[in-house]
Motif scaffolding. Sequence first.
Motif, PDB file in Angstrom:
ATOM      1  N   LEU A  35      -2.928  -3.272   8.958  1.00 31.64           N
ATOM      2  CA  LEU A  35      -3.844  -2.733   7.961  1.00 31.64           C
ATOM      3  C   LEU A  35      -3.775  -1.207   7.892  1.00 31.64           C
ATOM      4  N   GLN A  36      -3.759  -0.653   6.678  1.00 28.53           N
ATOM      5  CA  GLN A  36      -3.802   0.795   6.487  1.00 28.53           C
ATOM      6  C   GLN A  36      -4.525   1.135   5.183  1.00 28.53           C
ATOM      7  N   ALA A  37      -5.160   2.305   5.186  1.00 32.61           N
ATOM      8  CA  ALA A  37      -5.849   2.786   3.985  1.00 32.61           C
ATOM      9  C   ALA A  37      -4.828   3.422   3.052  1.00 32.61           C
ATOM     10  N   ALA A  38      -5.004   3.198   1.753  1.00 27.68           N
ATOM     11  CA  ALA A  38      -4.079   3.770   0.777  1.00 27.68           C
ATOM     12  C   ALA A  38      -4.808   3.938  -0.551  1.00 27.68           C
ATOM     13  N   ILE A  55       3.495   8.884   2.638  1.00 25.32           N
ATOM     14  CA  ILE A  55       4.538   8.469   1.705  1.00 25.32           C
ATOM     15  C   ILE A  55       3.948   7.516   0.660  1.00 25.32           C
ATOM     16  N   SER A  56       4.728   7.315  -0.411  1.00 24.08           N
ATOM     17  CA  SER A  56       4.355   6.336  -1.428  1.00 24.08           C
ATOM     18  C   SER A  56       4.958   4.987  -1.070  1.00 24.08           C
ATOM     19  N   LEU A  57       4.183   3.919  -1.297  1.00 23.77           N
ATOM     20  CA  LEU A  57       4.620   2.573  -0.977  1.00 23.77           C
ATOM     21  C   LEU A  57       4.434   1.673  -2.198  1.00 23.77           C
ATOM     22  N   GLN A  58       5.391   0.787  -2.422  1.00 22.48           N
ATOM     23  CA  GLN A  58       5.268  -0.154  -3.534  1.00 22.48           C
ATOM     24  C   GLN A  58       4.660  -1.449  -3.012  1.00 22.48           C
ATOM     25  N   TRP A  81      -9.211   3.320  -4.061  1.00 23.32           N
ATOM     26  CA  TRP A  81      -8.869   3.218  -2.647  1.00 23.32           C
ATOM     27  C   TRP A  81      -8.915   1.749  -2.237  1.00 23.32           C
ATOM     28  N   GLY A  82      -8.053   1.381  -1.300  1.00 19.94           N
ATOM     29  CA  GLY A  82      -8.063   0.004  -0.828  1.00 19.94           C
ATOM     30  C   GLY A  82      -7.368  -0.144   0.503  1.00 19.94           C
ATOM     31  N   LEU A  83      -7.229  -1.398   0.923  1.00 20.56           N
ATOM     32  CA  LEU A  83      -6.584  -1.730   2.192  1.00 20.56           C
ATOM     33  C   LEU A  83      -5.249  -2.397   1.912  1.00 20.56           C
ATOM     34  N   LEU A  84      -4.236  -1.872   2.548  1.00 17.90           N
ATOM     35  CA  LEU A  84      -2.867  -2.349   2.377  1.00 17.90           C
ATOM     36  C   LEU A  84      -2.460  -3.128   3.617  1.00 17.90           C
ATOM     37  N   SER A  85      -1.894  -4.293   3.412  1.00 16.18           N
ATOM     38  CA  SER A  85      -1.442  -5.119   4.532  1.00 16.18           C
ATOM     39  C   SER A  85       0.055  -5.351   4.405  1.00 16.18           C
ATOM     40  N   GLY A  86       0.712  -5.561   5.557  1.00 14.75           N
ATOM     41  CA  GLY A  86       2.132  -5.858   5.548  1.00 14.75           C
ATOM     42  C   GLY A  86       2.977  -4.698   6.041  1.00 14.75           C
ATOM     43  N   THR A  87       4.279  -4.901   6.002  1.00 13.74           N
ATOM     44  CA  THR A  87       5.246  -3.885   6.426  1.00 13.74           C
ATOM     45  C   THR A  87       6.354  -3.795   5.380  1.00 13.74           C
ATOM     46  N   ALA A  88       7.259  -2.842   5.589  1.00 11.13           N
ATOM     47  CA  ALA A  88       8.378  -2.690   4.660  1.00 11.13           C
ATOM     48  C   ALA A  88       9.256  -3.942   4.664  1.00 11.13           C
ATOM     49  N   GLN A  93       0.974  -5.711   0.521  1.00  4.25           N
ATOM     50  CA  GLN A  93       0.014  -6.325  -0.385  1.00  4.25           C
ATOM     51  C   GLN A  93      -1.302  -5.555  -0.337  1.00  4.25           C
ATOM     52  N   LEU A  94      -1.865  -5.278  -1.496  1.00  3.50           N
ATOM     53  CA  LEU A  94      -3.211  -4.724  -1.566  1.00  3.50           C
ATOM     54  C   LEU A  94      -4.176  -5.899  -1.458  1.00  3.50           C
ATOM     55  N   ILE A  95      -4.938  -5.942  -0.353  1.00  2.00           N
ATOM     56  CA  ILE A  95      -5.774  -7.116  -0.090  1.00  2.00           C
ATOM     57  C   ILE A  95      -7.255  -6.861  -0.363  1.00  2.00           C
ATOM     58  N   ALA A  96      -7.653  -5.593  -0.526  1.00  2.00           N
ATOM     59  CA  ALA A  96      -9.066  -5.298  -0.791  1.00  2.00           C
ATOM     60  C   ALA A  96      -9.174  -3.967  -1.519  1.00  2.00           C
TER      61      ALA A  96
END
Length: 357
Positions: A35-38, A55-58, A81-88, A93-96
């Motif tokens: 989980l990370q904030a983005a 960095i920017s993430l797709q 703002w939201g919570l990003l899950s997963g790795t490269a 995925q934006l989950i929240a």
Amino acid sequence: MINFDFASLRLIGLSPAIANQLHALAANFTEDTTLQAARISEIHRESLVLHNGHISLQARALPRLLHDLAADELSLAVGDWGLLSGTADTNYQLIARMPALTHLARRDNEGRLQALASNIDTALLVMGLDNDFNLRRLERYLALVQAAGVTPVVLLTKADMHAHAAAREAEVVQRLSASVPVFAINGLSTSTAELLSPWMSAGQTLILLGSSGAGKSTLTNTLASSRQATGSVRAGDNRGHHTTTARTLHQCPSGACIIDTPGLRSLQLNLDEGALSASFADIDALTGLCQFRDCSHQSEPGCAVRAAIDEDRLKNYQKLLRETRRNQQSPLDKIAVRSKWKVLMRSVKERDKLKRS
């Protein structure tokens, strides 16, 4: 639990209030170690671009998240703002989505809400001093941002190309509330960044709003560390081309970030009568001094508003008030109004027919 690199996230608009909300949101996903904030910086048809402070993430939005937002007549917007899950390797995925502190939206031609941007501190309302100059449209933009609790700053661009820039600036100041800052600027000049420095400290988010060709992308290039494509206006009528086609978030050297937007072809407001009155505070303050309590400021005697307010400003207020009331009508109300007008038109036609006969 989620770890924050506050210093990096602050450069894309993180504030203590947003950090607290994100922590509370992350408490629902304690088992997710990725989980990370983005923050959303671009929205494309099938994907999102988010920035995590470094960095920017797709990524793609979780379908359930989009479904839940649609149920509340909401959608994702640049600035969310939201919570990003997963790795490269596993894809992000934006989950929240964090509920927005401020949110700008308009109604489309079919009455549906269209998100413009979220979590904005200051709106730079850009209007050219050429044929783009339109005080009624400017008042419409002001109503939009003030109803959302966003601070407005009016920028009159192309001042270096207009011989009467000072007079036009004075005209805008006289028309608008004294609390709204108004500046005539050259969008290419570095002094513009110094002029706007009170609104561009670290952690602040600004948005540029205005019609095509007003100079929004030029201003973005001056204020931010980016190079947006710019274009010229048409020679015949000074109308701009849609050089910017999507809303994008950019970082500024000052530590603020700025959202550039395409020119809006139409701006149908999404606000109630109270919010509209707050935007036209001078008219609202004078209403209580009218001779009649239900004065419509049309032709009633003893109207304090008509005596003191610019005639064109008052007409624009009345137009926006009609739009606001129409937008607040339920489908049944709209059917009833149409039926009423049909009955009236039928009676007028019958009366005319009797007169002719």
